[in-house]
Design a protein around this motif. Structure first.
Motif, PDB file in Angstrom:
ATOM      1  N   GLU A 151       4.095   2.515 -14.344  1.00 52.05           N
ATOM      2  CA  GLU A 151       5.338   3.089 -15.366  1.00 52.05           C
ATOM      3  C   GLU A 151       6.300   3.144 -13.953  1.00 52.05           C
ATOM      4  OE1 GLU A 151       4.731   6.973 -16.458  1.00 52.05           O
ATOM      5  OE2 GLU A 151       2.583   6.525 -17.325  1.00 52.05           O
ATOM      6  N   SER A 152       5.540   2.769 -12.957  1.00 51.52           N
ATOM      7  CA  SER A 152       7.502   2.791 -12.141  1.00 51.52           C
ATOM      8  C   SER A 152       6.709   2.178 -10.875  1.00 51.52           C
ATOM      9  CB  SER A 152       7.943   4.019 -11.534  1.00 51.52           C
ATOM     10  OG  SER A 152       8.738   3.568 -10.837  1.00 51.52           O
ATOM     11  N   PRO A 153       7.089   1.580  -9.929  1.00 47.86           N
ATOM     12  CA  PRO A 153       6.526   0.489  -8.714  1.00 47.86           C
ATOM     13  C   PRO A 153       6.926   2.279  -7.956  1.00 47.86           C
ATOM     14  CG  PRO A 153       8.658  -0.500  -9.657  1.00 47.86           C
ATOM     15  CD  PRO A 153       8.603   0.940 -10.407  1.00 47.86           C
ATOM     16  N   ASN A 154       6.790   3.155  -7.538  1.00 45.29           N
ATOM     17  CA  ASN A 154       7.505   4.026  -7.147  1.00 45.29           C
ATOM     18  C   ASN A 154       6.769   4.452  -6.412  1.00 45.29           C
ATOM     19  OD1 ASN A 154       9.367   5.026  -5.036  1.00 45.29           O
ATOM     20  ND2 ASN A 154      10.929   6.002  -6.540  1.00 45.29           N
ATOM     21  N   PRO A 155       6.543   4.462  -4.989  1.00 49.01           N
ATOM     22  CA  PRO A 155       5.350   5.723  -4.069  1.00 49.01           C
ATOM     23  C   PRO A 155       5.864   6.988  -4.574  1.00 49.01           C
ATOM     24  CG  PRO A 155       6.652   4.615  -2.507  1.00 49.01           C
ATOM     25  CD  PRO A 155       6.835   3.426  -3.685  1.00 49.01           C
ATOM     26  N   GLU A 156       6.468   7.170  -4.365  1.00 47.80           N
ATOM     27  CA  GLU A 156       7.569   8.481  -4.993  1.00 47.80           C
ATOM     28  C   GLU A 156       6.852   9.683  -6.109  1.00 47.80           C
ATOM     29  OE1 GLU A 156      10.793  10.452  -3.682  1.00 47.80           O
ATOM     30  OE2 GLU A 156      11.453   8.038  -4.085  1.00 47.80           O
ATOM     31  N   GLU A 157       6.062   8.461  -7.469  1.00 47.72           N
ATOM     32  CA  GLU A 157       5.661   8.874  -8.485  1.00 47.72           C
ATOM     33  C   GLU A 157       3.929   8.404  -8.703  1.00 47.72           C
ATOM     34  OE1 GLU A 157       7.385   9.087 -10.665  1.00 47.72           O
ATOM     35  OE2 GLU A 157       9.388   9.146 -10.095  1.00 47.72           O
ATOM     36  N   HIS A 158       3.246   9.728  -8.531  1.00 47.83           N
ATOM     37  CA  HIS A 158       1.758   9.512  -8.327  1.00 47.83           C
ATOM     38  C   HIS A 158       1.707   8.645  -8.824  1.00 47.83           C
ATOM     39  CE1 HIS A 158       1.979  14.123  -5.749  1.00 47.83           C
ATOM     40  NE2 HIS A 158       3.247  12.783  -4.881  1.00 47.83           N
ATOM     41  N   GLN A 159       1.498   8.325 -10.123  1.00 45.82           N
ATOM     42  CA  GLN A 159       1.186   7.517 -11.110  1.00 45.82           C
ATOM     43  C   GLN A 159       1.030   5.981 -10.681  1.00 45.82           C
ATOM     44  OE1 GLN A 159       2.342   4.921 -13.153  1.00 45.82           O
ATOM     45  NE2 GLN A 159       4.327   5.439 -12.092  1.00 45.82           N
ATOM     46  N   ALA A 160       1.784   5.694  -9.965  1.00 48.34           N
ATOM     47  CA  ALA A 160       1.885   4.775  -8.959  1.00 48.34           C
ATOM     48  C   ALA A 160       0.145   4.405  -7.968  1.00 48.34           C
ATOM     49  CB  ALA A 160       3.071   4.283  -8.251  1.00 48.34           C
ATOM     50  N   PHE A 161       0.091   5.675  -7.684  1.00 46.81           N
ATOM     51  CA  PHE A 161      -1.946   5.156  -7.218  1.00 46.81           C
ATOM     52  C   PHE A 161      -3.294   5.359  -8.087  1.00 46.81           C
ATOM     53  CE2 PHE A 161       1.069   6.750  -3.472  1.00 46.81           C
ATOM     54  CZ  PHE A 161       0.604   5.430  -2.136  1.00 46.81           C
ATOM     55  N   THR A 162      -2.288   5.119  -9.450  1.00 45.97           N
ATOM     56  CA  THR A 162      -3.646   5.580 -10.215  1.00 45.97           C
ATOM     57  C   THR A 162      -4.855   4.814  -9.729  1.00 45.97           C
ATOM     58  OG1 THR A 162      -2.579   5.991 -11.891  1.00 45.97           O
ATOM     59  CG2 THR A 162      -4.748   5.283 -12.356  1.00 45.97           C
ATOM     60  N   MET A 163      -4.134   3.004  -9.922  1.00 42.74           N
ATOM     61  CA  MET A 163      -5.312   1.515  -9.729  1.00 42.74           C
ATOM     62  C   MET A 163      -5.783   2.448  -7.793  1.00 42.74           C
ATOM     63  SD  MET A 163      -4.226  -1.310 -10.814  1.00 42.74           S
ATOM     64  CE  MET A 163      -4.533  -1.644 -12.708  1.00 42.74           C
ATOM     65  N   ARG A 193       9.761   1.759   1.414  1.00 42.30           N
ATOM     66  CA  ARG A 193       9.592   3.577   1.921  1.00 42.30           C
ATOM     67  C   ARG A 193       7.592   3.235   0.937  1.00 42.30           C
ATOM     68  NH1 ARG A 193      13.182   6.410  -1.582  1.00 42.30           N
ATOM     69  NH2 ARG A 193      14.828   5.125  -1.727  1.00 42.30           N
ATOM     70  N   LEU A 194       7.069   4.249   2.246  1.00 45.12           N
ATOM     71  CA  LEU A 194       5.775   3.882   2.073  1.00 45.12           C
ATOM     72  C   LEU A 194       4.944   5.185   1.163  1.00 45.12           C
ATOM     73  CD1 LEU A 194       2.718   2.911   3.297  1.00 45.12           C
ATOM     74  CD2 LEU A 194       2.901   4.291   5.406  1.00 45.12           C
ATOM     75  N   GLY A 195       4.116   4.850   0.521  1.00 42.53           N
ATOM     76  CA  GLY A 195       3.342   6.458   0.212  1.00 42.53           C
ATOM     77  C   GLY A 195       1.944   6.637   0.668  1.00 42.53           C
ATOM     78  N   VAL A 196       0.977   7.728   0.795  1.00 48.75           N
ATOM     79  CA  VAL A 196      -0.154   7.345   0.947  1.00 48.75           C
ATOM     80  C   VAL A 196      -0.660   8.691   0.696  1.00 48.75           C
ATOM     81  CG1 VAL A 196      -1.161   8.552   3.421  1.00 48.75           C
ATOM     82  CG2 VAL A 196       0.089   6.723   3.938  1.00 48.75           C
ATOM     83  N   ALA A 197      -2.239   8.112   0.537  1.00 47.56           N
ATOM     84  CA  ALA A 197      -2.977   9.765  -0.053  1.00 47.56           C
ATOM     85  C   ALA A 197      -4.163   9.535   0.595  1.00 47.56           C
ATOM     86  CB  ALA A 197      -3.420   8.553  -1.233  1.00 47.56           C
ATOM     87  N   VAL A 198      -4.960  10.608   0.530  1.00 44.49           N
ATOM     88  CA  VAL A 198      -6.364  11.132   1.264  1.00 44.49           C
ATOM     89  C   VAL A 198      -6.764  12.120   0.845  1.00 44.49           C
ATOM     90  CG1 VAL A 198      -5.402  10.444   3.074  1.00 44.49           C
ATOM     91  CG2 VAL A 198      -4.863  12.614   2.579  1.00 44.49           C
ATOM     92  N   ILE A 199      -8.495  12.641   0.958  1.00 42.94           N
ATOM     93  CA  ILE A 199      -9.327  13.030  -0.012  1.00 42.94           C
ATOM     94  C   ILE A 199      -9.176  14.537   0.737  1.00 42.94           C
ATOM     95  CG2 ILE A 199     -11.252  13.672   0.080  1.00 42.94           C
ATOM     96  CD1 ILE A 199     -12.061  10.824   0.419  1.00 42.94           C
ATOM     97  N   ASP A 200      -9.155  14.976  -0.699  1.00 44.41           N
ATOM     98  CA  ASP A 200      -8.576  16.332  -0.470  1.00 44.41           C
ATOM     99  C   ASP A 200      -9.737  17.835  -0.096  1.00 44.41           C
ATOM    100  OD1 ASP A 200      -9.604  16.642  -2.834  1.00 44.41           O
ATOM    101  OD2 ASP A 200      -7.136  17.559  -3.755  1.00 44.41           O
TER     102      ASP A 200
END
Length: 572
Positions: free
Chosen positions: A272-284, A306-313
């Motif tokens: 929807e938006s190519p912005n790592p601030e938007e969590h939907q960008a990490f769906t795939m 800009r860099l976004g990072v996700a890790v397991i909770d």
């Protein structure tokens, strides 16, 4: 000249670009749209010139780009020594018209006898900053609209230090741009002539290799581990090659790219938006991470600043870290791997809307913090100042996923940050912790800091007027309490005045003037209001600190709700 007269000038211009003429014939059918396209000129904001593609003085097109470059050419010829032979470095991202605008910029520069170094294919914004310094260029131009929607493009100007032009330089350039009376008649040279005369040089691999060599200097660990499983998405942008090369040279080879998002695409079709601030960008990336049990997911925006990072909770789900959380983790990791001597006289630089936890963490290592206005150009400006003082740069970040570790670049750098984030995740994995667990340790040590941001989009001329009304009302009727907390100080950056309510006195804010209001509350809470300089938005920023996560969440929600209600009343 009225917008109607400007429109007439364009419609009567016999040599108007055919594609723009076709679009203009459609635009004139909608009076509101055509007024918005011509009622003003695009101006420089916190990140340069950015706007919707299309015909008009308030749009991004070859003529507004030519006008901007004409002004830049006039400026550097007067203010930068040997600018003709030193030249201007030009890079561009994956957006519509990016390469065309880059070549148009070179054609205008060439008409002034100024050499242009143009990358032969798309490159990240931080590489352009590096290239200016590496090539000893007189200036730099980056064609990008960062993470804006597909219909946007933009134009960033960099000075000879490789930083985005600060306010004084920007004002001087704008003054020159304003001297260009007719954007339709700016002189341009022919591309083939410039290439033949050495005024247009295509660059690439040599600069890439030099940048990757500089990246090695950031490495804190001897050997990276193949045990760390990484999923990486460039979100259809520019970072693919450099991030993979950077990870590889550190020793990370267990890297899995989200293939559907690996190739450049100006439409950014998978998000929807190519912005790592938007969590939907990490769906795939999350789907791929779940399939292979990845330790860390990393994603860059299209121009890779800009860099976004996700890790397991704790529940086994991937959580996207906020920019404040990631920045605080990388700050702690960086400072913890420096000796006391290396930290001596070193500085953390952050913006006024970035978490105060950064200041607290830095202080725990004996490092002072410097605050700047929003926009990484102010951080780059401070780094330049350190060259003439005993101070030196250690780390800089802003809440909007912008980070800089090594000062061989003078803008936020997602490539650097991606390498350091993975090295940091590897370090904590060896300690038996995830990044979230490492963050919890920092909360236990320093307090539970939590931040939020609300963005209100108000497009067009009417929207700009509404944004102005909101700021005027907040100034005229300032908050006295929020979320049950008293306001201790009111900071108006437009007047450079800080009012301390308890002491009943005023102080001068030692920062450039900007249309920003900030309220300092009890218990280390704060709220800040700032119209965006690059998008039709007004942003509200929030920060709180308590001893527990639940308390911080409740307090943040209470403050945000009160602010949202007030803004809705203003524009109702």
């Amino acid at each position: 000249m009225s917008w109607q007269e400007t429109l007439k000038k364009w419609t009567s211009f016999a040599a108007l670009d055919e594609a723009l003429l076709k679009q203009l014939n459609e635009v004139v059918k909608d009076e509101k749209e055509v007024e918005d396209a011509f009622y003003k000129n695009l101006t420089f904001g916190t990140g340069g010139m950015r706007g919707v593609l299309g015909p008009g003085t308030n749009r991004m097109n070859i003529y507004t780009v030519r006008k901007a470059v004409e002004g830049l050419s006039l400026y550097i010829k007067e203010n930068v020594q040997h600018c003709e032979e030193r030249g201007v470095a030009i890079a561009y991202d994956s957006r519509y018209m990016s390469q065309e605008f880059a070549i148009e910029a070179a054609r205008v520069l060439g008409s002034h006898g100024i050499k242009a170094y143009v990358f032969e294919s798309l490159r990240p914004t931080p590489l352009l900053s590096f290239a200016v310094r590496y090539l000893h260029a007189a200036a730099g131009i980056m064609i990008t609209a960062s993470h804006n929607p597909p219909e946007y493009n933009g134009f960033k100007v960099y000075n000879e230090d490789g930083g985005q032009v600060p306010l004084k330089e920007a004002a001087a350039i704008i003054e020159k741009v304003d001297l260009v009376a007719d954007e339709l008649s700016v002189n341009v040279a022919e591309q083939k002539d410039l290439e033949a005369n050495g005024l247009l040089t295509w660059v690439g691999e040599k600069v890439d290799k030099a940048y990757l060599q500089a990246l090695k200097g950031l490495q804190k660990q001897e050997n990276a581990s193949d045990d760390l499983t990484i999923v990486f998405t460039p979100l259809h942008g520019t970072s693919h090659d450099l991030v993979l090369a950077g990870l590889n040279q550190v020793g990370f080879t267990n890297v899995h790219v989200v293939r559907e998002q690996a190739n450049p695409d100006p439409e950014f079709r998978t998000v929807e938006s190519p912005n790592p601030e938007e969590h939907q960008a990490f769906t795939m990336a999350i789907e791929q991470g779940q399939a292979i049990n990845a330790d860390i997911l990393i994603g860059t925006d299209p121009d890779a600043d800009r860099l976004g990072v996700a890790v397991i909770d704790a529940n086994g789900a991937y959580q996207v870290l906020t920019g404040n959380q990631l920045g605080t983790l990388m700050l702690d990791y960086t400072l913890s791997h420096l000796s006391e001597e290396e930290r001596k006289n070193g500085k953390l630089i952050k913006t006024i809307v970035t978490t105060e936890m950064g200041r607290t963490v830095a202080k725990s290592y004996g490092v002072d913090t410097i605050d700047t206005l929003t926009g990484f150009k102010f951080i780059g400006e401070k780094i330049k100042e350190f060259e003439s003082t005993e101070e030196h740069y250690l780390f800089g970040f802003e809440e909007s996923y912008g980070f800089l570790i090594g000062d061989f670049v003078r803008d936020k750098d997602a490539v650097q940050a991606a390498i350091v984030a993975c090295e940091m995740a590897n370090y904590w994995k060896k300690q038996g912790k995830t990044l979230l667990q490492a963050l919890d340790g920092l909360y236990e040590q320093h307090g539970y800091y939590l931040e939020g941001m609300k963005s209100l989009t108000l497009k067009g001329k009417d929207g700009a007027e509404q944004i102005a009304t909101i700021m005027e009302d907040i100034r005229a009727n300032p908050f006295t309490e929020l979320g049950g907390l008293k306001v201790l100080a009111v900071e108006d950056y437009d007047t450079s005045n800080r009012t301390l309510l308890v002491e009943d006195k005023n102080e001068i804010i030692e920062l450039p003037k900007e249309n920003v209001m900030k309220f300092i509350l009890e218990e280390d809470a704060w709220v800040c209001f700032r119209p965006s300089g690059t998008e039709p938005k007004i942003k509200s920023y929030f920060g709180v600190k308590t001893t527990e996560e639940t308390k911080s969440k409740d307090l943040l929600q209470a403050i945000q709700s009160q602010v949202e209600e007030r803004i809705n009343q203003i524009i109702a």
